[in-house]
Design a protein around this motif. Structure first.
Motif, PDB file in Angstrom:
ATOM      1  N   SER A 115      17.177 -19.155  10.582  1.00  0.00           N
ATOM      2  CA  SER A 115      15.850 -19.653  10.947  1.00  0.00           C
ATOM      3  C   SER A 115      14.797 -18.986  10.076  1.00  0.00           C
ATOM      4  CB  SER A 115      15.540 -19.349  12.414  1.00  0.00           C
ATOM      5  OG  SER A 115      15.421 -17.947  12.616  1.00  0.00           O
ATOM      6  N   THR A 116      13.622 -19.558  10.070  1.00  0.00           N
ATOM      7  CA  THR A 116      12.504 -18.956   9.350  1.00  0.00           C
ATOM      8  C   THR A 116      12.197 -17.574   9.906  1.00  0.00           C
ATOM      9  OG1 THR A 116      11.566 -21.119   8.846  1.00  0.00           O
ATOM     10  CG2 THR A 116      10.078 -19.230   8.726  1.00  0.00           C
ATOM     11  N   ALA A 117      12.216 -17.434  11.231  1.00  0.00           N
ATOM     12  CA  ALA A 117      11.936 -16.138  11.849  1.00  0.00           C
ATOM     13  C   ALA A 117      12.955 -15.088  11.405  1.00  0.00           C
ATOM     14  CB  ALA A 117      11.942 -16.262  13.366  1.00  0.00           C
ATOM     15  N   ALA A 118      14.214 -15.478  11.339  1.00  0.00           N
ATOM     16  CA  ALA A 118      15.244 -14.538  10.894  1.00  0.00           C
ATOM     17  C   ALA A 118      15.034 -14.148   9.438  1.00  0.00           C
ATOM     18  CB  ALA A 118      16.634 -15.157  11.088  1.00  0.00           C
ATOM     19  N   ARG A 119      14.675 -15.117   8.592  1.00  0.00           N
ATOM     20  CA  ARG A 119      14.428 -14.812   7.177  1.00  0.00           C
ATOM     21  C   ARG A 119      13.260 -13.841   7.024  1.00  0.00           C
ATOM     22  NH1 ARG A 119      16.192 -20.101   6.695  1.00  0.00           N
ATOM     23  NH2 ARG A 119      14.120 -20.999   7.017  1.00  0.00           N
ATOM     24  N   GLN A 120      12.203 -14.067   7.794  1.00  0.00           N
ATOM     25  CA  GLN A 120      11.044 -13.184   7.694  1.00  0.00           C
ATOM     26  C   GLN A 120      11.383 -11.771   8.161  1.00  0.00           C
ATOM     27  OE1 GLN A 120       8.277 -15.471  10.041  1.00  0.00           O
ATOM     28  NE2 GLN A 120       7.521 -16.623   8.260  1.00  0.00           N
ATOM     29  N   PHE A 121      12.132 -11.672   9.239  1.00  0.00           N
ATOM     30  CA  PHE A 121      12.478 -10.364   9.796  1.00  0.00           C
ATOM     31  C   PHE A 121      13.381  -9.584   8.844  1.00  0.00           C
ATOM     32  CE2 PHE A 121      14.843  -7.827  13.134  1.00  0.00           C
ATOM     33  CZ  PHE A 121      13.778  -6.981  13.408  1.00  0.00           C
ATOM     34  N   VAL A 122      14.425 -10.233   8.352  1.00  0.00           N
ATOM     35  CA  VAL A 122      15.328  -9.591   7.400  1.00  0.00           C
ATOM     36  C   VAL A 122      14.577  -9.233   6.121  1.00  0.00           C
ATOM     37  CG1 VAL A 122      17.326 -10.023   5.907  1.00  0.00           C
ATOM     38  CG2 VAL A 122      17.425 -10.614   8.330  1.00  0.00           C
ATOM     39  N   GLY A 123      13.650 -10.094   5.706  1.00  0.00           N
ATOM     40  CA  GLY A 123      12.885  -9.848   4.484  1.00  0.00           C
ATOM     41  C   GLY A 123      12.083  -8.568   4.533  1.00  0.00           C
ATOM     42  N   VAL A 124      11.598  -8.193   5.718  1.00  0.00           N
ATOM     43  CA  VAL A 124      10.865  -6.921   5.838  1.00  0.00           C
ATOM     44  C   VAL A 124      11.753  -5.763   5.409  1.00  0.00           C
ATOM     45  CG1 VAL A 124       9.789  -5.322   7.470  1.00  0.00           C
ATOM     46  CG2 VAL A 124       9.336  -7.773   7.658  1.00  0.00           C
TER      47      VAL A 124
ATOM     48  N   ASP B 223      11.692  -3.046   1.955  1.00  0.00           N
ATOM     49  CA  ASP B 223      11.113  -1.831   2.546  1.00  0.00           C
ATOM     50  C   ASP B 223      11.869  -0.603   2.054  1.00  0.00           C
ATOM     51  OD1 ASP B 223       9.653  -0.139   4.197  1.00  0.00           O
ATOM     52  OD2 ASP B 223      10.918  -0.522   5.946  1.00  0.00           O
ATOM     53  N   LEU B 224      11.536  -0.125   0.875  1.00  0.00           N
ATOM     54  CA  LEU B 224      12.330   0.932   0.255  1.00  0.00           C
ATOM     55  C   LEU B 224      12.249   2.262   0.991  1.00  0.00           C
ATOM     56  CD1 LEU B 224      11.722   0.243  -3.551  1.00  0.00           C
ATOM     57  CD2 LEU B 224      13.638  -0.477  -2.102  1.00  0.00           C
ATOM     58  N   ASP B 225      11.128   2.565   1.629  1.00  0.00           N
ATOM     59  CA  ASP B 225      11.023   3.856   2.313  1.00  0.00           C
ATOM     60  C   ASP B 225      11.232   3.755   3.828  1.00  0.00           C
ATOM     61  OD1 ASP B 225       8.646   2.747   3.223  1.00  0.00           O
ATOM     62  OD2 ASP B 225       7.345   4.130   2.127  1.00  0.00           O
ATOM     63  N   GLY B 226      11.446   2.566   4.350  1.00  0.00           N
ATOM     64  CA  GLY B 226      11.731   2.396   5.766  1.00  0.00           C
ATOM     65  C   GLY B 226      10.534   2.400   6.683  1.00  0.00           C
ATOM     66  N   LEU B 227       9.358   2.612   6.157  1.00  0.00           N
ATOM     67  CA  LEU B 227       8.185   2.733   7.017  1.00  0.00           C
ATOM     68  C   LEU B 227       7.787   1.405   7.658  1.00  0.00           C
ATOM     69  CD1 LEU B 227       6.011   5.182   4.900  1.00  0.00           C
ATOM     70  CD2 LEU B 227       7.269   5.678   7.002  1.00  0.00           C
ATOM     71  N   ALA B 228       7.960   0.313   6.939  1.00  0.00           N
ATOM     72  CA  ALA B 228       7.585  -0.995   7.496  1.00  0.00           C
ATOM     73  C   ALA B 228       8.479  -1.354   8.676  1.00  0.00           C
ATOM     74  CB  ALA B 228       7.660  -2.071   6.420  1.00  0.00           C
ATOM     75  N   VAL B 229       9.776  -1.092   8.544  1.00  0.00           N
ATOM     76  CA  VAL B 229      10.703  -1.401   9.633  1.00  0.00           C
ATOM     77  C   VAL B 229      10.410  -0.540  10.850  1.00  0.00           C
ATOM     78  CG1 VAL B 229      13.102  -1.191  10.374  1.00  0.00           C
ATOM     79  CG2 VAL B 229      12.566  -2.323   8.220  1.00  0.00           C
TER      80      VAL B 229
ATOM     81  N   ALA C  11       7.749   1.024  11.693  1.00  0.00           N
ATOM     82  CA  ALA C  11       6.455   0.691  12.280  1.00  0.00           C
ATOM     83  C   ALA C  11       6.569  -0.541  13.164  1.00  0.00           C
ATOM     84  CB  ALA C  11       5.417   0.458  11.188  1.00  0.00           C
ATOM     85  N   THR C  12       7.397  -1.491  12.732  1.00  0.00           N
ATOM     86  CA  THR C  12       7.600  -2.703  13.529  1.00  0.00           C
ATOM     87  C   THR C  12       8.363  -2.411  14.803  1.00  0.00           C
ATOM     88  OG1 THR C  12       7.570  -4.125  11.569  1.00  0.00           O
ATOM     89  CG2 THR C  12       8.667  -4.989  13.540  1.00  0.00           C
ATOM     90  N   THR C  13       9.502  -1.753  14.692  1.00  0.00           N
ATOM     91  CA  THR C  13      10.348  -1.550  15.862  1.00  0.00           C
ATOM     92  C   THR C  13       9.797  -0.497  16.816  1.00  0.00           C
ATOM     93  OG1 THR C  13      11.759  -0.018  14.603  1.00  0.00           O
ATOM     94  CG2 THR C  13      12.428  -2.341  14.692  1.00  0.00           C
ATOM     95  N   ALA C  14       8.987   0.429  16.318  1.00  0.00           N
ATOM     96  CA  ALA C  14       8.354   1.403  17.210  1.00  0.00           C
ATOM     97  C   ALA C  14       7.459   0.708  18.224  1.00  0.00           C
ATOM     98  CB  ALA C  14       7.547   2.421  16.400  1.00  0.00           C
ATOM     99  N   GLY C  15       6.874  -0.397  17.824  1.00  0.00           N
ATOM    100  CA  GLY C  15       6.028  -1.154  18.729  1.00  0.00           C
ATOM    101  C   GLY C  15       6.786  -1.817  19.855  1.00  0.00           C
TER     102      GLY C  15
ATOM    103  N   GLY D  39      22.191  -6.712  11.934  1.00  0.00           N
ATOM    104  CA  GLY D  39      23.059  -6.138  10.912  1.00  0.00           C
ATOM    105  C   GLY D  39      22.284  -5.699   9.685  1.00  0.00           C
ATOM    106  N   VAL D  40      20.979  -5.949   9.700  1.00  0.00           N
ATOM    107  CA  VAL D  40      20.107  -5.565   8.587  1.00  0.00           C
ATOM    108  C   VAL D  40      19.019  -4.613   9.066  1.00  0.00           C
ATOM    109  CG1 VAL D  40      18.585  -6.412   6.755  1.00  0.00           C
ATOM    110  CG2 VAL D  40      20.531  -7.792   7.480  1.00  0.00           C
ATOM    111  N   VAL D  41      18.461  -4.900  10.227  1.00  0.00           N
ATOM    112  CA  VAL D  41      17.363  -4.104  10.786  1.00  0.00           C
ATOM    113  C   VAL D  41      17.840  -3.405  12.054  1.00  0.00           C
ATOM    114  CG1 VAL D  41      15.014  -4.143  11.683  1.00  0.00           C
ATOM    115  CG2 VAL D  41      15.683  -5.755   9.877  1.00  0.00           C
TER     116      VAL D  41
END
Length: 280
Positions: free
Chosen positions: A252-261, A265-271, A273-277, A143-145
């Motif tokens: 969970s910690t994993a969920a917090r880290q993932f949502v935190g990205v 991520d104001l320009d969307g590039l980090a997200v 880049a992650t999901t493209a992989g 719901g975030v990423v």
């Protein structure tokens, strides 16, 4: 004093079942709803095993049916005199991509995951105002990423998040707290219930086949190390009992880290880049 009453949707398995048992262990009367009450045996067995069967009441509810949602909430209030909390947990996964989907398939995902939440929430709000209660909705890190091949599912969960984030300050003016709870990968029947034949899906995917295969392989790895339903449910129960619950909670910690990205991520590039992989 009588136990406070919480209505929980989608409780036949997984997180919902564990929320019902956890809420009852915390002293709540848990009205556990599900589409098919014939599937309540696992919940009843878990309630018996933990000694809380007297605090769990099973009711039938298909959240897609707005008339049934209104009737269920009214019956609960008539039976118990009040409604102190709602946990919107019912939902359905979906894997697919737009070019190969029927729009009706996308609508069906929205009906369960978005409009089902709205039907229950709308019916419950007058009673939550009366009790100065709380509204909790289990969404997802999806719901975030946005996630590949989860377009319809993520669209529905994004919609729920936007709706609840917008509702929260309004509801607060009448004494109702609103929280979304965001699990990551959870080792439950949720994924199995998608009903996807992986090899057949890849074969049908045509030009998208290599990307879908890569995504499914990556997802299998993620769910192999998934959080347990009980651990995810504990975050929901903690929100039920927190005197000042946060508007957004990860399980969970994993969920917090993932949502935190995403949230930084104001320009969307980090997200992206992650999901493209995930699809290479």
């Amino acid at each position: 004093m009588t136990a406070p009453t919480v209505l929980i949707t989608g409780t036949s398995t997984g997180i919902g079942l564990e929320i019902a048992v956890g809420a009852a262990r915390a002293g709540w009367r848990a009205v556990a709803t599900m589409r098919d009450v014939a599937r309540a045996d696992r919940l009843r067995a878990a309630a018996d095993a933990t000694g809380v069967a007297d605090l769990i009441e099973v009711r039938r509810l298909d959240v897609v049916d707005h008339t049934a949602a209104a009737a269920c909430v009214a019956d609960v209030v008539a039976a118990h005199g009040r409604l102190d909390a709602v946990v919107n947990n019912a939902g359905a996964g979906h894997v697919g991509t737009l070019e190969q989907e029927r729009i009706d398939d996308v609508r069906a995902v929205m009906e369960v995951n978005f409009f089902g939440v709205l039907h229950v929430t709308r019916a419950a709000l007058p009673h939550l105002r009366a009790s100065r209660g709380r509204l909790i909705t289990v969404t997802s890190v999806g719901g975030v990423v946005g996630q590949p091949f989860n377009e319809a599912y993520c669209a529905a969960k994004f919609a729920v998040e936007g709706f609840m984030e917008s509702l929260a300050p309004v509801a607060a003016t009448v004494g109702v707290s609103v929280t979304v709870v965001e699990p990551g990968a959870v080792a439950s029947e949720f994924v199995a219930n998608v009903g996807l034949d992986r090899e057949a899906a890849v074969a049908r995917a045509g030009a998208y086949g290599p990307a879908l295969r890569a995504y499914l392989e990556r997802t299998s790895g993620a769910f192999a190390a998934a959080q347990s339903p009980a651990d995810a449910a504990a975050a929901v129960v903690a929100t039920l009992t927190d005197p000042e619950p946060a508007p957004r909670v990860q399980t969970s910690t994993a969920a917090r880290q993932f949502v935190g990205v995403k949230l930084t991520d104001l320009d969307g590039l980090a997200v992206t880049a992650t999901t493209a992989g995930w699809v290479r």
